[in-house]
Design a protein around this motif. Structure first.
Motif, PDB file in Angstrom:
ATOM      1  N   ASP A   1      37.068 -10.654  -8.282  1.00  0.00           N
ATOM      2  CA  ASP A   1      38.498 -10.360  -8.081  1.00  0.00           C
ATOM      3  C   ASP A   1      39.006  -9.324  -9.092  1.00  0.00           C
ATOM      4  N   PRO A   2      38.368  -8.159  -9.144  1.00  0.00           N
ATOM      5  CA  PRO A   2      38.754  -7.156 -10.156  1.00  0.00           C
ATOM      6  C   PRO A   2      40.199  -6.676 -10.027  1.00  0.00           C
ATOM      7  N   SER A   3      40.720  -6.703  -8.807  1.00  0.00           N
ATOM      8  CA  SER A   3      42.099  -6.246  -8.616  1.00  0.00           C
ATOM      9  C   SER A   3      43.116  -7.378  -8.723  1.00  0.00           C
ATOM     10  N   GLY A   4      42.627  -8.595  -8.966  1.00  0.00           N
ATOM     11  CA  GLY A   4      43.540  -9.743  -9.108  1.00  0.00           C
ATOM     12  C   GLY A   4      44.187 -10.161  -7.806  1.00  0.00           C
ATOM     13  N   LEU A   5      43.499  -9.896  -6.666  1.00  0.00           N
ATOM     14  CA  LEU A   5      44.103 -10.199  -5.368  1.00  0.00           C
ATOM     15  C   LEU A   5      44.297 -11.703  -5.167  1.00  0.00           C
ATOM     16  N   ILE A   6      43.291 -12.491  -5.559  1.00  0.00           N
ATOM     17  CA  ILE A   6      43.382 -13.945  -5.368  1.00  0.00           C
ATOM     18  C   ILE A   6      44.484 -14.519  -6.253  1.00  0.00           C
ATOM     19  N   LYS A   7      44.498 -14.077  -7.482  1.00  0.00           N
ATOM     20  CA  LYS A   7      45.514 -14.565  -8.417  1.00  0.00           C
ATOM     21  C   LYS A   7      46.924 -14.219  -7.932  1.00  0.00           C
ATOM     22  N   ALA A   8      47.088 -12.983  -7.458  1.00  0.00           N
ATOM     23  CA  ALA A   8      48.403 -12.558  -6.943  1.00  0.00           C
ATOM     24  C   ALA A   8      48.775 -13.345  -5.695  1.00  0.00           C
ATOM     25  N   SER A   9      47.784 -13.586  -4.823  1.00  0.00           N
ATOM     26  CA  SER A   9      48.040 -14.350  -3.595  1.00  0.00           C
ATOM     27  C   SER A   9      48.492 -15.766  -3.927  1.00  0.00           C
ATOM     28  N   GLU A  10      47.787 -16.394  -4.866  1.00  0.00           N
ATOM     29  CA  GLU A  10      48.149 -17.765  -5.251  1.00  0.00           C
ATOM     30  C   GLU A  10      49.557 -17.812  -5.830  1.00  0.00           C
ATOM     31  N   HIS A  11      49.905 -16.792  -6.605  1.00  0.00           N
ATOM     32  CA  HIS A  11      51.259 -16.717  -7.170  1.00  0.00           C
ATOM     33  C   HIS A  11      52.298 -16.594  -6.058  1.00  0.00           C
ATOM     34  N   ASN A  12      52.043 -15.717  -5.104  1.00  0.00           N
ATOM     35  CA  ASN A  12      52.977 -15.516  -3.989  1.00  0.00           C
ATOM     36  C   ASN A  12      53.138 -16.785  -3.145  1.00  0.00           C
ATOM     37  N   ILE A  13      52.024 -17.473  -2.926  1.00  0.00           N
ATOM     38  CA  ILE A  13      52.048 -18.709  -2.136  1.00  0.00           C
ATOM     39  C   ILE A  13      52.894 -19.769  -2.844  1.00  0.00           C
ATOM     40  N   LEU A  14      52.767 -19.844  -4.165  1.00  0.00           N
ATOM     41  CA  LEU A  14      53.569 -20.798  -4.923  1.00  0.00           C
ATOM     42  C   LEU A  14      55.059 -20.484  -4.832  1.00  0.00           C
ATOM     43  N   ILE A  15      55.391 -19.199  -4.873  1.00  0.00           N
ATOM     44  CA  ILE A  15      56.798 -18.801  -4.736  1.00  0.00           C
ATOM     45  C   ILE A  15      57.340 -19.234  -3.374  1.00  0.00           C
ATOM     46  N   LYS A  16      56.525 -19.040  -2.346  1.00  0.00           N
ATOM     47  CA  LYS A  16      56.951 -19.426  -0.995  1.00  0.00           C
ATOM     48  C   LYS A  16      57.032 -20.948  -0.875  1.00  0.00           C
ATOM     49  N   LYS A  17      56.134 -21.656  -1.542  1.00  0.00           N
ATOM     50  CA  LYS A  17      56.194 -23.123  -1.519  1.00  0.00           C
ATOM     51  C   LYS A  17      57.456 -23.614  -2.216  1.00  0.00           C
ATOM     52  N   GLN A  18      57.836 -22.919  -3.277  1.00  0.00           N
ATOM     53  CA  GLN A  18      59.073 -23.304  -3.962  1.00  0.00           C
ATOM     54  C   GLN A  18      60.272 -23.090  -3.038  1.00  0.00           C
ATOM     55  N   GLU A  19      60.258 -21.980  -2.312  1.00  0.00           N
ATOM     56  CA  GLU A  19      61.346 -21.716  -1.368  1.00  0.00           C
ATOM     57  C   GLU A  19      61.395 -22.801  -0.292  1.00  0.00           C
ATOM     58  N   ARG A  20      60.228 -23.171   0.234  1.00  0.00           N
ATOM     59  CA  ARG A  20      60.183 -24.208   1.266  1.00  0.00           C
ATOM     60  C   ARG A  20      60.603 -25.559   0.688  1.00  0.00           C
ATOM     61  N   GLY A  21      60.145 -25.837  -0.529  1.00  0.00           N
ATOM     62  CA  GLY A  21      60.528 -27.084  -1.194  1.00  0.00           C
ATOM     63  C   GLY A  21      62.021 -27.166  -1.436  1.00  0.00           C
TER      64      GLY A  21
END
Length: 381
Positions: A118-138
């Motif tokens: 993950d040299p570009s940090g795609l997985i890390k960024a995706s997980e961060h974005n998913i958490l933000i969306k989960k917070q919105e849904r929560g």
């Protein structure tokens, strides 16, 4: 023989073209990631960013069906990255959560394959974005009072962002509403440790400790809350009541005296001070305190009842004296007790203890008609 060779050559060319095609799709997808990052840096409109994402997704959806590239972690990392950002910037709620669902599946797939640097940090960024969306849904579930659904999302987000006290607080409230009290305490503590000052947090924590019969931690929690919110009315009342319930009378009296210097018109504080004096056998001081409470609210039932009781106790003490006028004192005090208890009975006619005390007073006065009347009333209560 020559014909067969031509067939093999054609087959090889087709396979090579298919491999090249999938690699070109991956190249398009990678370029889309680069374009999207540049678009974010350039603060482009979401519409343009969604166009870039759409372009990348067309390519990656072709790659994730190929027998070779579908097993690449990078394929799913790119897909989760693109769809997770789309979920954040898409204004249509249905489309946004559709992207979110796709991102969740893609990140799960990416994490299940061989380790990817993950040299570009795609997985890390995706997980961060998913958490933000989960917070919105929560948060949506929270404000719709769907606390069970909200808890599932907010708990995960809070565990990833433990320094967010508001998030911890909302998670705690959700857990409390679905009766997961240990879980609720965990997140209230997290909010408290993040230097939150809201007195309601300390109140709720104390209530949870009390539900576990942990008086020591309940008292400590209220003390912590009062250090941050000196003289807060609600915390003070809860703290005093808890001290009284646990028979910490000396500490309670000191606290009440200090608070009365600030809240000189607080009827509850005067009442509680009187009650403590009465418990300690100092009925004359208790009477003064109850009268001060009644000066603020003449219909204060608790103060009237306790005042009547204090007068009865003082009248009993008067009879034990050797004074020549002890009978006069006794009569005067009993009359005051009667007056206070009649007022209390007017305010709350169904209180049995008040009626019982009046029966005792009328019995002493040999007013049998009143005794019979009140006894009939007692049978109805």
């Amino acid at each position: 023989m020559q014909y067969c060779s031509r067939i093999l050559i054609v087959a090889f060319v087709l396979l090579s073209f298919k491999g090249f095609s999938q690699k070109s799709q991956m190249l398009i997808a990678r370029n889309a990631v680069g374009k999207l990052q540049a678009s974010f840096a350039g603060k482009d409109e979401p519409k343009k960013q969604l166009g870039i994402i759409s372009e990348g997704l067309k390519a990656i959806e072709s790659a994730d069906k190929d027998s070779k590239t579908k097993n690449w972690t990078e394929t799913w990392a790119i897909k989760s990255y693109l769809t997770s950002y789309a979920a954040l910037i898409e204004t249509d709620a249905t489309a946004s959560f559709k992207y979110f669902d796709t991102a969740v599946v893609a990140i799960k797939k990416a994490n299940s394959l061989d380790k990817y640097e993950d040299p570009s940090g795609l997985i890390k960024a995706s997980e961060h974005n998913i958490l933000i969306k989960k917070q919105e849904r929560g948060n949506l579930s929270y404000f719709n009072n769907d606390f069970k659904e909200a808890l599932d999302d907010l708990r995960e987000v809070s565990d990833n962002f433990p320094g967010d006290s508001t998030l911890a607080l909302n998670t705690a409230i959700c857990a409390q509403n679905v009766q997961l009290y240990d879980e609720s305490l965990k997140y209230f503590k997290r909010a408290k440790e993040d230097s939150i000052k809201n007195p309601a947090v300390f109140q709720k924590m104390a209530q949870l400790y009390l539900s576990k019969y942990d008086n020591e931690n309940a008292i400590k929690t209220l003390e912590d809350g009062l250090r941050l919110n000196p003289y807060n009315h609600y915390l003070t009342n809860d703290y005093i009541n808890l001290l009284l319930d646990t028979e910490n009378f000396t500490k309670a009296q000191s606290l009440i005296e200090n608070n009365l210097k600030v809240e000189k018109g607080n009827k509850l504080l005067f009442f509680l001070y009187g009650y403590l004096q009465q418990v300690g056998g100092n009925n004359s001081t208790a009477i003064l305190a109850y009268n001060k409470a009644l000066a603020t609210d003449q219909n204060y039932f608790d103060a009237l009842y306790q005042l009547g009781l204090a007068y009865v106790n003082t009248a009993n003490d008067a009879l034990k004296k050797s004074d020549a006028d002890k009978n006069v004192q006794y009569s005067s005090l009993i009359n005051r007790a009667q007056f206070a208890l009649l007022r209390a009975n007017e305010i709350n006619p169904n209180d049995k203890q008040t009626v019982q005390l009046l029966v005792e007073i009328y019995t002493r006065k040999k007013a049998q008609d009143k005794v019979q009347e009140l006894n009939r009333k007692l049978q109805e209560l």
